[in-house]
Design a protein around this motif. Sequence first.
Motif, PDB file in Angstrom:
ATOM      1  N   VAL A   1     -10.636 -33.361  -6.029  1.00  0.00           N
ATOM      2  CA  VAL A   1     -10.737 -33.221  -4.645  1.00  0.00           C
ATOM      3  C   VAL A   1     -10.933 -34.389  -3.758  1.00  0.00           C
ATOM      4  CG1 VAL A   1     -12.073 -32.123  -2.472  1.00  0.00           C
ATOM      5  CG2 VAL A   1     -11.880 -30.691  -4.728  1.00  0.00           C
ATOM      6  N   SER A   2      -9.879 -34.848  -3.019  1.00  0.00           N
ATOM      7  CA  SER A   2     -10.045 -36.036  -2.078  1.00  0.00           C
ATOM      8  C   SER A   2     -10.576 -35.463  -0.634  1.00  0.00           C
ATOM      9  CB  SER A   2      -8.691 -36.533  -1.772  1.00  0.00           C
ATOM     10  OG  SER A   2      -8.781 -37.862  -1.159  1.00  0.00           O
ATOM     11  N   LEU A   3     -11.696 -36.155  -0.427  1.00  0.00           N
ATOM     12  CA  LEU A   3     -12.178 -35.794   1.022  1.00  0.00           C
ATOM     13  C   LEU A   3     -11.372 -36.689   1.908  1.00  0.00           C
ATOM     14  CD1 LEU A   3     -16.112 -36.127   0.313  1.00  0.00           C
ATOM     15  CD2 LEU A   3     -14.649 -34.167   0.224  1.00  0.00           C
ATOM     16  N   SER A   4     -10.883 -37.756   1.767  1.00  0.00           N
ATOM     17  CA  SER A   4     -10.307 -38.461   2.681  1.00  0.00           C
ATOM     18  C   SER A   4      -8.911 -38.060   3.109  1.00  0.00           C
ATOM     19  CB  SER A   4     -10.026 -40.112   2.395  1.00  0.00           C
ATOM     20  OG  SER A   4      -9.307 -40.073   1.121  1.00  0.00           O
ATOM     21  N   LYS A   5      -8.080 -37.565   1.895  1.00  0.00           N
ATOM     22  CA  LYS A   5      -6.745 -36.957   1.926  1.00  0.00           C
ATOM     23  C   LYS A   5      -6.949 -35.420   2.455  1.00  0.00           C
ATOM     24  CE  LYS A   5      -4.627 -40.104  -1.090  1.00  0.00           C
ATOM     25  NZ  LYS A   5      -3.841 -40.273  -2.359  1.00  0.00           N
ATOM     26  N   GLN A   6      -8.006 -34.951   2.328  1.00  0.00           N
ATOM     27  CA  GLN A   6      -8.011 -33.467   2.620  1.00  0.00           C
ATOM     28  C   GLN A   6      -7.219 -32.548   1.699  1.00  0.00           C
ATOM     29  OE1 GLN A   6     -10.586 -31.657   5.079  1.00  0.00           O
ATOM     30  NE2 GLN A   6     -11.439 -33.492   3.895  1.00  0.00           N
ATOM     31  N   ARG A   7      -7.184 -33.081   0.482  1.00  0.00           N
ATOM     32  CA  ARG A   7      -6.179 -32.383  -0.677  1.00  0.00           C
ATOM     33  C   ARG A   7      -7.075 -32.039  -1.978  1.00  0.00           C
ATOM     34  NH1 ARG A   7      -1.595 -30.977   1.685  1.00  0.00           N
ATOM     35  NH2 ARG A   7      -0.571 -30.983  -0.002  1.00  0.00           N
ATOM     36  N   ALA A   8      -6.688 -31.005  -2.612  1.00  0.00           N
ATOM     37  CA  ALA A   8      -7.327 -30.895  -3.923  1.00  0.00           C
ATOM     38  C   ALA A   8      -6.075 -30.557  -4.790  1.00  0.00           C
ATOM     39  CB  ALA A   8      -8.024 -29.557  -3.779  1.00  0.00           C
ATOM     40  N   TYR A   9      -6.366 -30.836  -6.132  1.00  0.00           N
ATOM     41  CA  TYR A   9      -5.432 -30.887  -7.205  1.00  0.00           C
ATOM     42  C   TYR A   9      -5.854 -30.464  -8.414  1.00  0.00           C
ATOM     43  CZ  TYR A   9      -4.224 -34.750  -4.217  1.00  0.00           C
ATOM     44  OH  TYR A   9      -3.940 -35.613  -3.020  1.00  0.00           O
ATOM     45  N   LEU A  10      -5.135 -29.443  -8.766  1.00  0.00           N
ATOM     46  CA  LEU A  10      -5.243 -28.551 -10.211  1.00  0.00           C
ATOM     47  C   LEU A  10      -4.412 -29.620 -11.244  1.00  0.00           C
ATOM     48  CD1 LEU A  10      -6.568 -26.190 -12.062  1.00  0.00           C
ATOM     49  CD2 LEU A  10      -4.387 -25.251 -11.564  1.00  0.00           C
ATOM     50  N   LEU A  11      -5.087 -30.102 -12.328  1.00  0.00           N
ATOM     51  CA  LEU A  11      -4.233 -30.857 -13.241  1.00  0.00           C
ATOM     52  C   LEU A  11      -4.190 -30.185 -14.465  1.00  0.00           C
ATOM     53  CD1 LEU A  11      -5.878 -33.098 -11.151  1.00  0.00           C
ATOM     54  CD2 LEU A  11      -4.389 -34.553 -12.250  1.00  0.00           C
ATOM     55  N   VAL A  12      -3.095 -30.432 -15.417  1.00  0.00           N
ATOM     56  CA  VAL A  12      -3.081 -30.118 -16.588  1.00  0.00           C
ATOM     57  C   VAL A  12      -2.946 -31.305 -17.211  1.00  0.00           C
ATOM     58  CG1 VAL A  12      -1.727 -29.034 -18.291  1.00  0.00           C
ATOM     59  CG2 VAL A  12      -1.995 -27.832 -16.124  1.00  0.00           C
TER      60      VAL A  12
ATOM     61  N   LYS B   1      -1.511 -31.883  11.458  1.00  0.00           N
ATOM     62  CA  LYS B   1      -0.697 -30.889  10.565  1.00  0.00           C
ATOM     63  C   LYS B   1      -0.681 -31.151   9.318  1.00  0.00           C
ATOM     64  CE  LYS B   1       0.578 -28.578  14.070  1.00  0.00           C
ATOM     65  NZ  LYS B   1      -0.098 -27.113  14.460  1.00  0.00           N
ATOM     66  N   GLN B   2      -1.245 -30.487   8.156  1.00  0.00           N
ATOM     67  CA  GLN B   2      -1.304 -30.730   6.834  1.00  0.00           C
ATOM     68  C   GLN B   2       0.074 -30.031   6.203  1.00  0.00           C
ATOM     69  OE1 GLN B   2      -5.109 -28.723   6.567  1.00  0.00           O
ATOM     70  NE2 GLN B   2      -6.056 -30.286   5.414  1.00  0.00           N
ATOM     71  N   ASP B   3       0.327 -31.085   5.227  1.00  0.00           N
ATOM     72  CA  ASP B   3       1.483 -30.608   4.321  1.00  0.00           C
ATOM     73  C   ASP B   3       1.136 -29.345   3.505  1.00  0.00           C
ATOM     74  OD1 ASP B   3       3.030 -32.924   5.051  1.00  0.00           O
ATOM     75  OD2 ASP B   3       2.267 -34.244   3.525  1.00  0.00           O
ATOM     76  N   PRO B   4       2.153 -28.465   3.182  1.00  0.00           N
ATOM     77  CA  PRO B   4       1.887 -27.240   2.700  1.00  0.00           C
ATOM     78  C   PRO B   4       1.470 -27.578   1.234  1.00  0.00           C
ATOM     79  CG  PRO B   4       4.123 -27.538   3.033  1.00  0.00           C
ATOM     80  CD  PRO B   4       3.397 -28.520   3.899  1.00  0.00           C
ATOM     81  N   ALA B   5       0.962 -26.496   0.533  1.00  0.00           N
ATOM     82  CA  ALA B   5       0.564 -26.549  -0.929  1.00  0.00           C
ATOM     83  C   ALA B   5       1.931 -26.968  -1.807  1.00  0.00           C
ATOM     84  CB  ALA B   5      -0.071 -25.473  -1.262  1.00  0.00           C
ATOM     85  N   LYS B   6       2.009 -27.568  -2.891  1.00  0.00           N
ATOM     86  CA  LYS B   6       2.813 -27.408  -3.738  1.00  0.00           C
ATOM     87  C   LYS B   6       2.788 -27.059  -5.130  1.00  0.00           C
ATOM     88  CE  LYS B   6       4.639 -31.776  -1.269  1.00  0.00           C
ATOM     89  NZ  LYS B   6       4.729 -33.093  -1.422  1.00  0.00           N
ATOM     90  N   VAL B   7       3.390 -26.269  -5.749  1.00  0.00           N
ATOM     91  CA  VAL B   7       2.948 -25.480  -7.112  1.00  0.00           C
ATOM     92  C   VAL B   7       4.104 -25.704  -8.085  1.00  0.00           C
ATOM     93  CG1 VAL B   7       2.266 -23.371  -8.351  1.00  0.00           C
ATOM     94  CG2 VAL B   7       1.509 -23.711  -5.767  1.00  0.00           C
ATOM     95  N   SER B   8       3.820 -26.257  -9.491  1.00  0.00           N
ATOM     96  CA  SER B   8       4.770 -26.551 -10.132  1.00  0.00           C
ATOM     97  C   SER B   8       4.560 -25.287 -11.158  1.00  0.00           C
ATOM     98  CB  SER B   8       4.302 -27.689 -10.994  1.00  0.00           C
ATOM     99  OG  SER B   8       5.128 -27.671 -12.540  1.00  0.00           O
ATOM    100  N   ALA B   9       5.704 -24.583 -11.104  1.00  0.00           N
ATOM    101  CA  ALA B   9       5.835 -23.210 -12.202  1.00  0.00           C
ATOM    102  C   ALA B   9       5.680 -23.884 -13.273  1.00  0.00           C
ATOM    103  CB  ALA B   9       7.245 -22.477 -11.813  1.00  0.00           C
ATOM    104  N   ARG B  10       6.410 -24.733 -13.879  1.00  0.00           N
ATOM    105  CA  ARG B  10       6.282 -25.236 -15.357  1.00  0.00           C
ATOM    106  C   ARG B  10       4.944 -25.441 -15.856  1.00  0.00           C
ATOM    107  NH1 ARG B  10       6.232 -30.225 -17.770  1.00  0.00           N
ATOM    108  NH2 ARG B  10       6.191 -31.190 -15.858  1.00  0.00           N
ATOM    109  N   LEU B  11       4.123 -26.314 -15.101  1.00  0.00           N
ATOM    110  CA  LEU B  11       2.921 -26.715 -15.325  1.00  0.00           C
ATOM    111  C   LEU B  11       1.875 -25.412 -15.395  1.00  0.00           C
ATOM    112  CD1 LEU B  11       2.643 -30.233 -13.567  1.00  0.00           C
ATOM    113  CD2 LEU B  11       2.675 -29.770 -16.236  1.00  0.00           C
ATOM    114  N   MET B  12       2.309 -24.485 -14.225  1.00  0.00           N
ATOM    115  CA  MET B  12       1.435 -23.358 -14.223  1.00  0.00           C
ATOM    116  C   MET B  12       1.462 -22.435 -15.470  1.00  0.00           C
ATOM    117  SD  MET B  12      -0.637 -23.504 -11.464  1.00  0.00           S
ATOM    118  CE  MET B  12      -1.228 -21.865 -11.413  1.00  0.00           C
ATOM    119  N   GLU B  13       2.558 -22.452 -15.972  1.00  0.00           N
ATOM    120  CA  GLU B  13       2.897 -21.670 -17.113  1.00  0.00           C
ATOM    121  C   GLU B  13       1.992 -22.172 -18.400  1.00  0.00           C
ATOM    122  OE1 GLU B  13       6.994 -21.429 -18.143  1.00  0.00           O
ATOM    123  OE2 GLU B  13       7.269 -20.108 -16.545  1.00  0.00           O
TER     124      GLU B  13
END
Length: 211
Positions: free
Chosen positions: A77-88, A54-66
Amino acid sequence: MNPTTGRIIPSFAVSLAIIACFAGFSIVIADNVATPAPAPAPAPMKKAGDLIKKQDPAKVSARLMEMATPDNTHVIVSLSKQRAYLLVGEEIAIDTPVSTGKRAGMTPSGNFTVLEKDPNHHSNIFGDFVDGGGRTVRGGVSLKIDSAPSGTHYVGAPMKWFMRLTEDGVGMHVGMLPGYPASHGCVRLPVDIAPLIYEKVKVGTPVEIDP
């Protein structure tokens, strides 16, 4: 005759005890009835869902998305963690589960940039062979190894919100996330997260893929 009690043991009871001994189960002689030991209960079968991580659900920062724009974001993208991150900058605006290549090396690691954006992309390698009526004759084919049966043609698999990373077709797009690496090399994203990332990157946005 029992030598210690002086009682006579019926011959059929003796025979029954000898047979039980060789058969490997215990018996109790009561009223001339043999009772086998109860068999152990079978172990409960595991459901398919129990075998999938089971993977943890996505988390979105409304403040940073603005604050996020195609000019100030990058992706990791982390292959070992099977996660991707959009960074500001150095802050994470989106932290999402992904599914990458099912075998090591199918999703390359290193530093890339977004080469192309296509909201309704279709694969030119993986897809289905369909007939003239649009019915799938063979699904999940690869043009690298499969040939179209007579009377069929190739239809590429849909890759919504496609962001190309390599010339040979690896990119980020909507796809199934079973909880483990399962793609042919692309980075699969959840259907509700892919358009958010697509909107906040541009051709030229840096994408780092870590082992």
